[in-house]
Write a protein that holds these residues in place. Sequence first.
Motif, PDB file in Angstrom:
ATOM      1  N   PHE A 263       0.692  -1.291  -0.248  1.00 33.33           N
ATOM      2  CA  PHE A 263      -0.085   0.025  -0.133  1.00 33.33           C
ATOM      3  C   PHE A 263       0.591   0.694   0.034  1.00 33.33           C
ATOM      4  CE2 PHE A 263      -4.260  -2.647   0.604  1.00 33.33           C
ATOM      5  CZ  PHE A 263      -5.388  -2.131  -0.001  1.00 33.33           C
ATOM      6  N   SER A 264       2.181   1.460   0.647  1.00 28.12           N
ATOM      7  CA  SER A 264       2.854   2.823   0.938  1.00 28.12           C
ATOM      8  C   SER A 264       3.504   2.516  -0.987  1.00 28.12           C
ATOM      9  CB  SER A 264       4.424   1.773   1.039  1.00 28.12           C
ATOM     10  OG  SER A 264       3.847   1.681   2.538  1.00 28.12           O
ATOM     11  N   MET A 265       3.378   1.225  -1.356  1.00 28.38           N
ATOM     12  CA  MET A 265       4.147   1.444  -3.200  1.00 28.38           C
ATOM     13  C   MET A 265       2.845   2.650  -4.002  1.00 28.38           C
ATOM     14  SD  MET A 265       5.977  -2.360  -3.788  1.00 28.38           S
ATOM     15  CE  MET A 265       6.033  -1.801  -5.305  1.00 28.38           C
ATOM     16  N   ILE A 266       1.195   1.519  -3.325  1.00 27.58           N
ATOM     17  CA  ILE A 266       0.438   2.853  -4.296  1.00 27.58           C
ATOM     18  C   ILE A 266       0.498   4.559  -3.759  1.00 27.58           C
ATOM     19  CG2 ILE A 266      -1.957   2.847  -4.119  1.00 27.58           C
ATOM     20  CD1 ILE A 266      -2.208  -0.306  -4.348  1.00 27.58           C
ATOM     21  N   TYR A 267       0.566   4.352  -2.243  1.00 27.24           N
ATOM     22  CA  TYR A 267       0.506   5.761  -2.413  1.00 27.24           C
ATOM     23  C   TYR A 267       2.133   6.730  -2.767  1.00 27.24           C
ATOM     24  CZ  TYR A 267      -2.245   5.942   2.274  1.00 27.24           C
ATOM     25  OH  TYR A 267      -3.304   6.401   3.166  1.00 27.24           O
ATOM     26  N   ASN A 268       2.725   6.493  -2.884  1.00 28.11           N
ATOM     27  CA  ASN A 268       3.919   6.272  -3.534  1.00 28.11           C
ATOM     28  C   ASN A 268       3.729   6.897  -5.436  1.00 28.11           C
ATOM     29  OD1 ASN A 268       6.572   7.918  -3.151  1.00 28.11           O
ATOM     30  ND2 ASN A 268       7.961   6.437  -3.217  1.00 28.11           N
ATOM     31  N   GLN A 269       3.221   5.740  -6.224  1.00 25.12           N
ATOM     32  CA  GLN A 269       2.632   5.794  -7.330  1.00 25.12           C
ATOM     33  C   GLN A 269       1.511   6.868  -7.683  1.00 25.12           C
ATOM     34  OE1 GLN A 269       2.363   2.397  -8.937  1.00 25.12           O
ATOM     35  NE2 GLN A 269       1.090   3.012 -11.227  1.00 25.12           N
ATOM     36  N   ASP A 270       0.583   7.240  -6.388  1.00 27.34           N
ATOM     37  CA  ASP A 270       0.302   8.354  -7.050  1.00 27.34           C
ATOM     38  C   ASP A 270      -0.247   8.669  -7.631  1.00 27.34           C
ATOM     39  OD1 ASP A 270      -1.023  11.232  -5.675  1.00 27.34           O
ATOM     40  OD2 ASP A 270       0.534  11.900  -6.231  1.00 27.34           O
ATOM     41  N   THR A 271      -1.283   7.668  -8.155  1.00 31.48           N
ATOM     42  CA  THR A 271      -2.303   7.097  -9.393  1.00 31.48           C
ATOM     43  C   THR A 271      -4.273   7.856  -8.863  1.00 31.48           C
ATOM     44  OG1 THR A 271      -2.796   5.083  -9.182  1.00 31.48           O
ATOM     45  CG2 THR A 271      -1.257   6.033 -10.526  1.00 31.48           C
ATOM     46  N   PRO A 272      -4.683   8.766 -10.203  1.00 27.38           N
ATOM     47  CA  PRO A 272      -6.147   8.553  -9.201  1.00 27.38           C
ATOM     48  C   PRO A 272      -6.995   7.486  -9.603  1.00 27.38           C
ATOM     49  CG  PRO A 272      -5.408   9.492 -11.931  1.00 27.38           C
ATOM     50  CD  PRO A 272      -4.255   9.016 -11.203  1.00 27.38           C
ATOM     51  N   LEU A 273      -6.377   6.242  -9.784  1.00 34.95           N
ATOM     52  CA  LEU A 273      -7.471   5.327  -9.898  1.00 34.95           C
ATOM     53  C   LEU A 273      -6.746   4.268  -9.831  1.00 34.95           C
ATOM     54  CD1 LEU A 273      -9.348   3.894 -10.724  1.00 34.95           C
ATOM     55  CD2 LEU A 273      -8.749   3.350 -13.107  1.00 34.95           C
ATOM     56  N   ILE A 274      -7.007   3.580  -8.656  1.00 35.96           N
ATOM     57  CA  ILE A 274      -6.541   2.465  -7.776  1.00 35.96           C
ATOM     58  C   ILE A 274      -7.725   1.123  -8.142  1.00 35.96           C
ATOM     59  CG2 ILE A 274      -5.451   1.896  -5.232  1.00 35.96           C
ATOM     60  CD1 ILE A 274      -5.124   4.490  -4.806  1.00 35.96           C
ATOM     61  N   LEU A 275      -6.361  -0.193  -8.931  1.00 33.23           N
ATOM     62  CA  LEU A 275      -7.001  -1.258  -8.450  1.00 33.23           C
ATOM     63  C   LEU A 275      -6.711  -2.105  -7.695  1.00 33.23           C
ATOM     64  CD1 LEU A 275      -6.934  -1.526 -12.483  1.00 33.23           C
ATOM     65  CD2 LEU A 275      -8.936  -0.191 -11.169  1.00 33.23           C
ATOM     66  N   LEU A 276      -7.349  -2.730  -6.692  1.00 37.12           N
ATOM     67  CA  LEU A 276      -6.938  -3.765  -5.602  1.00 37.12           C
ATOM     68  C   LEU A 276      -8.068  -5.525  -5.666  1.00 37.12           C
ATOM     69  CD1 LEU A 276      -8.229  -1.833  -2.704  1.00 37.12           C
ATOM     70  CD2 LEU A 276      -5.451  -2.098  -4.122  1.00 37.12           C
ATOM     71  N   ASP A 277      -7.392  -6.414  -6.276  1.00 35.90           N
ATOM     72  CA  ASP A 277      -7.626  -7.467  -6.498  1.00 35.90           C
ATOM     73  C   ASP A 277      -7.444  -8.624  -5.296  1.00 35.90           C
ATOM     74  OD1 ASP A 277      -8.681 -10.022  -7.376  1.00 35.90           O
ATOM     75  OD2 ASP A 277      -6.591 -10.444  -8.305  1.00 35.90           O
ATOM     76  N   GLU A 278      -8.062  -8.765  -4.363  1.00 35.44           N
ATOM     77  CA  GLU A 278      -8.665  -9.451  -2.793  1.00 35.44           C
ATOM     78  C   GLU A 278      -7.686  -8.632  -1.917  1.00 35.44           C
ATOM     79  OE1 GLU A 278     -10.694 -11.307  -1.882  1.00 35.44           O
ATOM     80  OE2 GLU A 278     -11.971 -11.563  -3.176  1.00 35.44           O
ATOM     81  N   PRO A 279      -7.304  -7.371  -1.837  1.00 38.86           N
ATOM     82  CA  PRO A 279      -6.697  -6.819  -1.038  1.00 38.86           C
ATOM     83  C   PRO A 279      -6.058  -6.992   0.768  1.00 38.86           C
ATOM     84  CG  PRO A 279      -8.188  -5.458  -0.707  1.00 38.86           C
ATOM     85  CD  PRO A 279      -8.595  -6.513  -1.883  1.00 38.86           C
ATOM     86  N   THR A 280      -7.764  -8.174   0.772  1.00 39.85           N
ATOM     87  CA  THR A 280      -7.112  -8.839   2.961  1.00 39.85           C
ATOM     88  C   THR A 280      -7.009 -10.392   2.360  1.00 39.85           C
ATOM     89  OG1 THR A 280      -9.267  -9.073   2.573  1.00 39.85           O
ATOM     90  CG2 THR A 280      -8.941  -6.989   3.472  1.00 39.85           C
ATOM     91  N   THR A 281      -6.833 -11.385   1.200  1.00 40.15           N
ATOM     92  CA  THR A 281      -7.234 -12.008   0.880  1.00 40.15           C
ATOM     93  C   THR A 281      -5.480 -12.701   1.758  1.00 40.15           C
ATOM     94  OG1 THR A 281      -6.942 -12.607  -0.805  1.00 40.15           O
ATOM     95  CG2 THR A 281      -6.133 -14.706  -0.160  1.00 40.15           C
ATOM     96  N   TYR A 282      -5.567 -14.146   3.169  1.00 40.75           N
ATOM     97  CA  TYR A 282      -5.077 -14.716   4.174  1.00 40.75           C
ATOM     98  C   TYR A 282      -4.418 -13.527   5.014  1.00 40.75           C
ATOM     99  CZ  TYR A 282      -4.379 -16.664  -0.325  1.00 40.75           C
ATOM    100  OH  TYR A 282      -3.916 -17.718  -1.461  1.00 40.75           O
ATOM    101  N   LEU A 283      -5.332 -12.758   5.405  1.00 46.11           N
ATOM    102  CA  LEU A 283      -5.314 -11.776   6.590  1.00 46.11           C
ATOM    103  C   LEU A 283      -5.542 -12.142   7.857  1.00 46.11           C
ATOM    104  CD1 LEU A 283      -3.646  -8.488   4.529  1.00 46.11           C
ATOM    105  CD2 LEU A 283      -3.089 -10.196   5.461  1.00 46.11           C
ATOM    106  N   ASP A 284      -5.562 -11.633   8.775  1.00 45.78           N
ATOM    107  CA  ASP A 284      -6.305 -12.567   9.919  1.00 45.78           C
ATOM    108  C   ASP A 284      -7.432 -10.675  10.150  1.00 45.78           C
ATOM    109  OD1 ASP A 284      -5.319  -9.990  11.687  1.00 45.78           O
ATOM    110  OD2 ASP A 284      -3.571 -11.262  12.019  1.00 45.78           O
ATOM    111  N   ILE A 285      -8.104 -11.330  11.111  1.00 44.55           N
ATOM    112  CA  ILE A 285      -9.711  -9.733  10.606  1.00 44.55           C
ATOM    113  C   ILE A 285      -9.074  -8.936  11.588  1.00 44.55           C
ATOM    114  CG2 ILE A 285     -10.812 -10.421  13.208  1.00 44.55           C
ATOM    115  CD1 ILE A 285     -12.878 -10.539  12.266  1.00 44.55           C
TER     116      ILE A 285
END
Length: 262
Positions: free
Chosen positions: A148-170
């Motif tokens: 997510f830091s990489m996404i912040y740094n790329q600084d694009t107006p559109l962000i695409l996220l494919d299952e961003p919470t997969t394998y993470l605890d609650i």
Amino acid sequence: MLKMEGVSYSYHKNRPVITNLDLEIEAGKITTIAGPNGCGKSTVLKLASRLLKPQSGEIILGEKSISHMSKRAVAREVSMLFQNSQIPDMTALRAVMAARYPYQSSFSAYTKTEEEMSECAMELTGCKELRHKNMAELSGGERQRVFFSMIYNQDTPLILLDEPTTYLDIHVTYEIMELIRNLNKNRKKTIVMVLHDLNLALQYSNSLVLMDHGSIFNTHTTDDEGILESIRALFGIEVLNFRDNRNSFYCFAKSVNNDTII
């Protein structure tokens, strides 16, 4: 912001994954795409990022056809977090700095300013203390924060996220979802994400796009009462909605077909 007009795509001949799909993403909103396994959700994101090229139809980003844009130009407009992102063999800070590539010439070195921007991005996502660790040493939750830091740094107006919470605890799941909300509300980013967890989709999204067999089954804003009937029809489950003075709570209660508690 993003339009797909009559888009079709197949990985194998005579086995279409996406068929004549029309989709319009509203700027400044969080849109979640949901549907059964294999319905084409992740393929839509890959097409929108130009990782895949449609066999037919047009994808419009802003006012331009994405097929007429260079990869670097697309990377200034769209960033994407994959479900199984490759783990780079580098420190977390170096990985975050690498996200600035759309703005650099092919042979330029990273500047002090870019390093400071990268550390700022890591601070905003709560992982600055990880900057000198190798990405392979990080836990799943730590690594996702770096992505997510990489996404912040790329600084694009559109962000695409494919299952961003997969394998993470609650606990980490909700931290990541709050980062997504922050990107939308405070950074004014348009976000399109694929989620299997409909509770999260209903809680954090403005709109829900339901897909089935490579086509749009239905689209709703998340405050539209008709959304529950569409979920019932597509997934075969009852959804109960409980409200208090400020919030809605959803309960996926039982199978429509056999009354089995879920």
